[in-house]
Scaffold this motif. Sequence first.
Motif, mmCIF file in Angstrom:
data_model
loop_
_atom_site.group_PDB
_atom_site.id
_atom_site.type_symbol
_atom_site.label_atom_id
_atom_site.label_comp_id
_atom_site.label_asym_id
_atom_site.label_seq_id
_atom_site.Cartn_x
_atom_site.Cartn_y
_atom_site.Cartn_z
ATOM 1 N N SER A 422 0.818 -1.224 0.000
ATOM 2 C CA SER A 422 0.000 0.000 0.000
ATOM 3 C C SER A 422 0.845 1.265 0.000
ATOM 4 O O SER A 422 0.342 2.351 -0.300
ATOM 5 N N GLN A 423 2.148 1.152 0.349
ATOM 6 C CA GLN A 423 3.010 2.330 0.392
ATOM 7 C C GLN A 423 3.526 2.725 -0.992
ATOM 8 O O GLN A 423 3.967 3.853 -1.184
ATOM 9 N N PHE A 424 3.492 1.793 -1.928
ATOM 10 C CA PHE A 424 3.944 2.107 -3.287
ATOM 11 C C PHE A 424 2.890 2.929 -4.011
ATOM 12 O O PHE A 424 1.701 2.620 -3.962
ATOM 13 N N GLU A 425 3.357 3.967 -4.677
ATOM 14 C CA GLU A 425 2.458 4.709 -5.549
ATOM 15 C C GLU A 425 2.018 3.778 -6.686
ATOM 16 O O GLU A 425 2.821 2.968 -7.172
ATOM 17 N N PRO A 426 0.752 3.843 -7.112
ATOM 18 C CA PRO A 426 0.264 2.917 -8.138
ATOM 19 C C PRO A 426 1.140 2.864 -9.393
ATOM 20 O O PRO A 426 1.459 1.784 -9.887
ATOM 21 N N ARG A 427 1.541 4.012 -9.886
ATOM 22 C CA ARG A 427 2.347 4.021 -11.109
ATOM 23 C C ARG A 427 3.745 3.450 -10.861
ATOM 24 O O ARG A 427 4.316 2.779 -11.725
ATOM 25 N N ALA A 428 4.314 3.729 -9.686
ATOM 26 C CA ALA A 428 5.621 3.157 -9.358
ATOM 27 C C ALA A 428 5.528 1.641 -9.253
ATOM 28 O O ALA A 428 6.451 0.919 -9.673
ATOM 29 N N LEU A 466 -5.597 7.863 -17.406
ATOM 30 C CA LEU A 466 -4.493 6.937 -17.644
ATOM 31 C C LEU A 466 -3.788 7.318 -18.943
ATOM 32 O O LEU A 466 -4.410 7.409 -19.996
ATOM 33 N N ASP A 467 -2.494 7.539 -18.875
ATOM 34 C CA ASP A 467 -1.741 7.893 -20.074
ATOM 35 C C ASP A 467 -1.357 6.631 -20.833
ATOM 36 O O ASP A 467 -1.442 5.511 -20.314
ATOM 37 N N LYS A 468 -0.900 6.819 -22.054
ATOM 38 C CA LYS A 468 -0.577 5.687 -22.913
ATOM 39 C C LYS A 468 0.591 4.880 -22.356
ATOM 40 O O LYS A 468 0.678 3.662 -22.561
ATOM 41 N N HIS A 469 1.495 5.539 -21.663
ATOM 42 C CA HIS A 469 2.642 4.834 -21.106
ATOM 43 C C HIS A 469 2.202 3.811 -20.060
ATOM 44 O O HIS A 469 2.617 2.642 -20.110
ATOM 45 N N ALA A 470 1.376 4.235 -19.107
ATOM 46 C CA ALA A 470 0.896 3.312 -18.072
ATOM 47 C C ALA A 470 0.050 2.201 -18.682
ATOM 48 O O ALA A 470 0.170 1.030 -18.305
ATOM 49 N N LEU A 471 -0.805 2.553 -19.652
ATOM 50 C CA LEU A 471 -1.637 1.540 -20.308
ATOM 51 C C LEU A 471 -0.772 0.559 -21.105
ATOM 52 O O LEU A 471 -1.061 -0.642 -21.155
ATOM 53 N N GLY A 472 0.310 1.068 -21.723
ATOM 54 C CA GLY A 472 1.215 0.190 -22.458
ATOM 55 C C GLY A 472 1.903 -0.799 -21.537
ATOM 56 O O GLY A 472 2.064 -1.982 -21.876
ATOM 57 N N GLN A 473 2.314 -0.344 -20.362
ATOM 58 C CA GLN A 473 2.940 -1.246 -19.393
ATOM 59 C C GLN A 473 1.957 -2.311 -18.921
ATOM 60 O O GLN A 473 2.309 -3.498 -18.812
ATOM 61 N N LEU A 474 0.727 -1.897 -18.638
ATOM 62 C CA LEU A 474 -0.291 -2.866 -18.213
ATOM 63 C C LEU A 474 -0.582 -3.866 -19.335
ATOM 64 O O LEU A 474 -0.755 -5.068 -19.088
ATOM 65 N N THR A 475 -0.628 -3.365 -20.573
ATOM 66 C CA THR A 475 -0.882 -4.256 -21.708
ATOM 67 C C THR A 475 0.238 -5.270 -21.873
ATOM 68 O O THR A 475 0.003 -6.457 -22.132
ATOM 69 N N HIS A 498 -6.512 -2.020 -23.288
ATOM 70 C CA HIS A 498 -5.343 -2.437 -24.062
ATOM 71 C C HIS A 498 -4.941 -1.349 -25.051
ATOM 72 O O HIS A 498 -5.796 -0.689 -25.649
ATOM 73 N N VAL A 499 -3.621 -1.181 -25.237
ATOM 74 C CA VAL A 499 -3.135 -0.311 -26.306
ATOM 75 C C VAL A 499 -3.020 -1.143 -27.575
ATOM 76 O O VAL A 499 -2.767 -2.349 -27.532
ATOM 77 N N ARG A 500 -3.219 -0.510 -28.721
ATOM 78 C CA ARG A 500 -3.179 -1.238 -29.987
ATOM 79 C C ARG A 500 -1.765 -1.344 -30.543
ATOM 80 O O ARG A 500 -1.434 -2.301 -31.229
ATOM 81 N N LYS A 501 -0.932 -0.341 -30.246
ATOM 82 C CA LYS A 501 0.443 -0.331 -30.743
ATOM 83 C C LYS A 501 1.390 0.021 -29.603
ATOM 84 O O LYS A 501 1.100 0.881 -28.781
#
Length: 641
Positions: A422-428, A466-475, A498-501
């Motif tokens: 819980s101490q980690f920031e979500p994006r980190a 949500l930016d494309k970078h975070a979505l790309g990592q999740l994808t 999901h990101v397409r590219k």
Amino acid sequence: MKSVVSISSSVRAVCQYSPNYFMTSSRRLIQCHSNSLGRILKSDVSCKARMAQPCVKSSLGCFHNTREMGAVAQQLSNLSFAEEKDYELMVHLEKGLLPKTAGQPSIDTQLGTSFSPTKLGPLKVEPLSVKSLFEVEVLPELLTRLKEAPSNEKIEGLATLLGVCVELGVDYQSSIASRLKEQWRTHLSKTDIGVMHLCHLGEVAYNLEGKRSEIVDQVLDSVSISIDEAEALTQNETARVYSFLALLEDPHRCQDLMSRLHRHTEKLIHRLRASNISDILHSLIALQQRQAIVLILKLSRRASRVFKSFQDEELIKVLGALMHFGQHDEEFITAMEKHLPGKILDADPELTSVVMEFCLQMRCRSEPIFEAVAESFICNSEKYTTPQIAQQIIAMGRLNYLPQCSSQMFKMLESVLSSRFSQFEPRALIEVLHSCIHLERFPLNFVSKVFSPYFLQRLQAQGEPLDKHALGQLTQLNLSTSLECTYYRGPRLPYHLHVRKFSSIDHSFESPIEGYLYNQVKGPLNKLLGGKTYYSTKVFTQPGYTIDVEICLDEEGFVLPLSQWDHTHRRIALCLDAQDRFCRNTHHLLGKEATKRRHLCRIGYEVVQIPYFEFEKLRTQEERVQYLHKKIFPTIFRFYR
């Protein structure tokens, strides 16, 4: 009575102590000029006063030596304090200032444990402001005594006095402050004032009057003259000038001065100490001196020679500056690899984090440094904050480095994630898990938490979409669980996220084909395959990756022209790997490129790597054709006609 040097030093030394010490010294000075004890006891100055700017040490004798401090504390301890806070100050003074003598009773012992300031009874005192007393009686006498002092001491004393005036609430536009500033202007016309004192004066004037202060302009002119003198500046004076200019934060105002200062520093480079290098590089950031590349590289080279002399905080400044300017010297990397591994275990956690950030930005895959960092993380994980832990794992993942102690490191990481999730920031947290897949480590227990609706809602609740970078990592995390962890049965990333590219402006997931290398390969490839109709470039795949060059074969091993690709049985992905796909100092692929190749293999491609460092060694067309033949078709092949 004190000599003029002693008086100047006593006022100036006040800046070096805590607020209580400041008030102690103020009372001492006022007491020397007052005949009424009651007038001192009812002073209305708060003990919470703070100096606006710390003073710089000089050659002036320090007023606060042991004997002097003992005398001040002893004299105050003999006074009758009318309020409880004065009693507390008296006790603090004895503990902080009085020298410890065996057998000497403390104030508490002398007064008795039952002592209470309220038992002293009411005192009849005449109220008078310390501010008024200081302004009316102390300052005029000190100014009179400063007249006969040498220029350096006089400037130092005047600067310090004005700072004390403002701290006590004296209006800097008042007659006494104006008198101080007038004396400043008079003495600035002399040439025997040291640069250190000039910079101190300029800092005080800047803090009082701002960037447009006339005194600041005069100081800049005097400093400019000092740079052009035959003896020039010492290394400490040079660093101090940079710090003063950085305080002004106005590089255009003194561009000519900085240009000459840069040239002088380049000549002085071999004499700079570690602290000087740290201060200068740190100042260059505030001065926005990106064009001073020659100086920055020389400072980096000098830093490599005095590397072991850096303190942790100094090294943090140096690394931060080199990252800011995007410059470093190969000797500096060598010095890091030589001296840092033995220091990391006991180093400041922030230094470890900054070192890993530096290595990542410079794409420096250093085995000795990374091994030391991994061992330090295993032994001292509790001393690192979650952002510092994230920075270490991210650097190793993106630079595709798996430590020898990786088993223990990932066990410790799992333990840290479990206890401090819980101490980690979500994006980190996403960055950490995404970096793990580059090393073929799949933290499925935490991937399932990241894909949970609760976490995704938490991620979106940070106030920005949500930016494309975070979505790309999740994808890519989701793709890894599908392709490389077929036994995973936990939650999946919702399809609409999901990101397409994976191609992006910042090239976070794959590097685009480099035009120069492609142009070198294109001619021999055409000759080998029989023309452009037998391959395609920049081919987009269903998972989202882009292939540099794709070649298709049928069931019998014939190379198919583009018009016959419907009959494809085998697909070959040709990866033209330029320098930007490798770590800077090795031939190891970056983590993102290694992950891309694994995924392409999982979806059915035969991946063929054409690295720049192999292809550029080939000089003739024939050599290059033969090289491509061996790489793409290691056995006999035929073309479909």
